[in-house]
Design a protein around this motif. Structure first.
Motif, short mmCIF file in Angstrom:
data_model
loop_
_atom_site.label_atom_id
_atom_site.label_comp_id
_atom_site.label_asym_id
_atom_site.label_seq_id
_atom_site.Cartn_x
_atom_site.Cartn_y
_atom_site.Cartn_z
N GLN A 161 -37.87 27.99 51.71
CA GLN A 161 -38.43 26.65 51.92
C GLN A 161 -37.56 25.79 52.83
O GLN A 161 -38.03 24.83 53.42
N HIS A 162 -36.27 26.12 52.91
CA HIS A 162 -35.31 25.32 53.69
C HIS A 162 -34.53 26.21 54.64
O HIS A 162 -33.30 26.29 54.59
N PRO A 163 -35.23 26.90 55.55
CA PRO A 163 -34.54 27.89 56.40
C PRO A 163 -33.54 27.28 57.37
O PRO A 163 -32.61 27.96 57.79
N ARG A 164 -33.70 26.02 57.72
CA ARG A 164 -32.82 25.42 58.73
C ARG A 164 -31.58 24.76 58.13
O ARG A 164 -30.72 24.28 58.86
N THR A 165 -31.51 24.71 56.82
CA THR A 165 -30.41 23.97 56.20
C THR A 165 -29.42 24.86 55.47
O THR A 165 -28.33 24.39 55.12
N TRP A 166 -29.74 26.14 55.25
CA TRP A 166 -28.89 26.94 54.38
C TRP A 166 -27.49 27.14 54.96
O TRP A 166 -26.51 27.19 54.21
N GLY A 167 -27.38 27.23 56.28
CA GLY A 167 -26.06 27.41 56.88
C GLY A 167 -25.13 26.25 56.60
O GLY A 167 -23.97 26.43 56.18
N SER A 168 -25.64 25.03 56.80
CA SER A 168 -24.80 23.85 56.54
C SER A 168 -24.55 23.68 55.04
O SER A 168 -23.48 23.21 54.64
N LEU A 169 -25.52 24.06 54.21
CA LEU A 169 -25.32 23.95 52.77
C LEU A 169 -24.20 24.87 52.29
O LEU A 169 -23.40 24.49 51.43
N ILE A 170 -24.13 26.05 52.84
CA ILE A 170 -23.05 26.97 52.46
C ILE A 170 -21.71 26.39 52.88
O ILE A 170 -20.72 26.43 52.12
N GLN A 171 -21.63 25.80 54.08
CA GLN A 171 -20.38 25.17 54.51
C GLN A 171 -20.01 24.01 53.58
O GLN A 171 -18.84 23.87 53.17
N ASP A 172 -21.00 23.19 53.24
CA ASP A 172 -20.73 22.02 52.40
C ASP A 172 -20.34 22.40 50.98
O ASP A 172 -19.71 21.60 50.27
N ALA A 173 -20.68 23.61 50.56
CA ALA A 173 -20.29 24.04 49.22
C ALA A 173 -18.78 24.16 49.09
O ALA A 173 -18.25 24.15 47.97
N PHE A 174 -18.06 24.26 50.21
CA PHE A 174 -16.62 24.49 50.17
C PHE A 174 -15.83 23.36 50.83
O PHE A 174 -14.64 23.53 51.10
N ARG A 175 -16.46 22.21 51.07
CA ARG A 175 -15.71 21.10 51.67
C ARG A 175 -16.13 19.78 51.04
O ARG A 175 -17.17 19.69 50.38
N PRO A 176 -15.32 18.72 51.23
CA PRO A 176 -15.61 17.44 50.59
C PRO A 176 -16.57 16.59 51.40
O PRO A 176 -16.84 16.87 52.59
N VAL A 177 -17.07 15.56 50.76
CA VAL A 177 -17.95 14.61 51.45
C VAL A 177 -17.24 14.02 52.67
O VAL A 177 -17.86 13.77 53.70
N GLY A 178 -15.93 13.82 52.56
CA GLY A 178 -15.17 13.22 53.65
C GLY A 178 -15.28 13.98 54.96
O GLY A 178 -15.09 13.39 56.03
N ALA A 179 -15.59 15.28 54.91
CA ALA A 179 -15.75 16.05 56.14
C ALA A 179 -16.96 15.58 56.94
O ALA A 179 -17.05 15.85 58.14
N ARG A 180 -17.86 14.86 56.30
CA ARG A 180 -19.05 14.34 56.95
C ARG A 180 -18.89 12.88 57.39
O ARG A 180 -19.82 12.32 57.97
N LEU A 181 -17.74 12.29 57.08
CA LEU A 181 -17.55 10.86 57.32
C LEU A 181 -16.46 10.61 58.36
O LEU A 181 -15.49 11.37 58.44
N PRO A 182 -16.58 9.53 59.13
CA PRO A 182 -15.46 9.12 59.98
C PRO A 182 -14.34 8.57 59.11
O PRO A 182 -14.56 8.10 58.00
#
Length: 517
Positions: A161-182
């Motif tokens: 159902q979410h074929p375009r998001t699984w790659g980023s989801l796997i990355q986010d499973a191993f990093r903090p929210v701060g990696a997405r923030l300035p």
């Protein structure tokens, strides 16, 4: 199969109500006189104060609290809140967290600009994908081959159902929210403050996937309960009793011991004992380990200590004249006085609704203030003596009242200045330890720094743990989801023994996903 649930918090009562509704023999033993634990409401001199949690969510269609109510025939009677909270930054900026997504998008653009939209778009898309997965039931981490296979099948269907998001989801499973923030700036401070109250960790530490869904809680249906947040637990008690279960108050459990190959003996402080084939602990792991003593599973014995980064809560309960509160002031506020987001540098302030006469005497309102606080410092102060403990309490009381004066400028800031007829009570981790029995006063579970930082709910054959330390952690919707998983495990255990037939039906059905949970 008979089950004893120890503790009448939201997790324990949810599990008890669902099992009783399914026809299982259930008895809940609660040491206190009121249900709800850290989400209870207590009475004092004509006021009804929320003991800990003050923000109830998950009432939107398809969300956990709403679906639990449908499953159990509970009418929550909530008043929906269009504004989840206002966040007041140190520079004087006030940001409104609207529950409507379009209003929230306009609000955040006005304060964070188009540059912040990249983060918020990621957050909302990630949260939506994770809600789709969680609403189907998520046995994480899996405890046996059956749960592993169920998780694999569910995840496979979800990834389609979410074929375009699984790659980023796997990355986010191993990093903090701060990696997405300035780094730095208003956006970072705002997100840090929001995550401290929902994930117990700042953006630098909070896991990105958990943080994304934690930041989405204002959009899950925020509601105010007549009578206070403890009304949620009270409705669940009624559901247990309506289904034939028992809820017994003033029953402090002192020991749980195995009493035969398939039976446990639950002993209370007044010398009574209850025998059951299953025991569910609605408490932090150290408390469960103490009750089981030398019979505690090895995995539980390793958790005898409260985590070093676990938080306590300092609470101030105020009963003040209504004229001190501006008529149009919203009910929930997060107030930051600086970049230090604990020990009074950030407070969460909640007002009782003006439309609820049960919360305060005529002409008065309740004000509840909370802040995160270090656990060890309170026990060190207590060990030094009553004066040291009182001084620590007076210092933090003054600090939180000073922060509250941003909205309520007429509040006195010292207990000695409190007028006669007004109410000022405080609670520290020592207080929470005394009244909720939680080890060292530790509240809100583990800081959500990793997707693996949970206790698995099935401790041993016939023994389960429920509450904010199992996946998916704190918040009322999360605790409900965790309780549903425990319910399923207990039901499967009962069915596998053949000692009691179970009705062939799901715990509940998600309106969003159409799947069984």
């Amino acid at each position: 199969m008979g089950v004893v649930v120890i503790g009448a918090g939201i997790g324990g009562l949810t599990t008890a109500a669902l099992l009783a509704h399914d026809g299982m023999k259930v008895e809940v033993l609660e040491a206190h006189t009121d249900p709800g634990g850290c989400a209870a409401t207590f009475a004092d001199r004509g006021f009804r104060f929320d003991a800990g949690a003050t923000l109830a969510a998950g009432f939107a269609p398809g969300m956990p609290t709403a679906i639990l109510g449908e499953r159990l025939g509970i009418s929550w009677g909530t008043h929906p809140e269009p504004l989840a909270m206002q966040v007041h930054l140190p520079d004087g900026t006030t940001i409104s967290r609207w529950t409507d997504r379009e209003r929230w998008q306009a609000e955040r653009r006005a304060h964070f600009g188009e540059g912040g939209e990249r983060f918020w778009t990621w957050q909302e898309q990630t949260a939506q994908a994770l809600w789709d997965l969680a609403q189907g039931g998520l046995p994480w981490p899996p405890q046996d081959a059956g749960e592993g296979w169920a998780l694999f099948r569910r995840a496979t269907a979800w990834l389609r159902q979410h074929p375009r998001t699984w790659g980023s989801l796997i990355q986010d499973a191993f990093r903090p929210v701060g990696a997405r923030l300035p780094d730095g700036g208003r956006l970072r401070l705002f997100v840090d403050a929001q995550l401290i109250i929902s994930a117990q960790a700042s953006a630098a530490q909070a896991n990105a996937l958990y943080g994304a869904i934690a930041l989405d809680l204002p959009h899950t249906g925020v509601g105010t309960m007549p009578g206070g947040i403890g009304a949620i637990a009270e409705r669940l008690v009624e559901a247990v009793q309506r289904a034939g279960g028992r809820v017994c108050f003033g029953q402090e459990v002192r020991r749980v011991r195995r009493f035969g190959p398939h039976t446990f003996r639950v002993e209370t402080g007044d010398g009574e004992a209850v025998e059951a084939e299953g025991v569910i602990f609605n408490m932090p792991p150290p408390n469960a380990a103490i009750l089981l003593r030398d019979e505690a599973p090895s995995a539980l014995r390793r958790l005898l200590e409260v985590p070093s980064d676990g938080w306590g809560a300092f609470m101030a309960y105020l009963g003040v004249p209504e004229h001190l509160i501006p008529p149009s002031l919203p009910l929930h506020h997060q107030i930051l006085t600086g970049h230090e987001l604990v020990e009074g540098g950030m407070i969460f302030l909640t007002l009782s609704p003006p439309w609820d006469p049960t919360r305060a005497p005529p002409g008065f309102r309740c004000v509840t203030i909370s802040t995160h606080t270090d656990l060890a410092s309170w026990w060190e102060a207590l060990a030094r003596g009553p004066q040291a403990y009182a001084a620590r309490k007076a210092e933090l009381t003054k600090r939180v009242l000073q922060a509250a004066r941003r909205l309520l400028p007429e509040l006195p800031v010292a207990e000695a200045e409190w007028p006669e007829g007004w109410v000022l009570r405080t609670a520290t981790p020592v207080t929470f330890h005394q009244f909720t029995r939680r080890a060292r006063g530790w509240v809100a579970g583990f800081p959500q720094t990793s997707l693996w930082r949970y206790v698995s709910p099935r401790l041993a054959p016939g023994l389960w743990l429920v509450g904010d330390t199992i996946f998916p952690g704190p918040s009322i919707p999360a605790v409900i989801l965790g309780a549903i998983r425990v319910t399923q495990q207990v039901q499967r255990a009962a069915a596998s023994t053949g000692r009691r037939p179970l009705r062939n039906r799901p715990v509940y059905r998600s309106q969003r996903s159409g799947g069984s949970i």
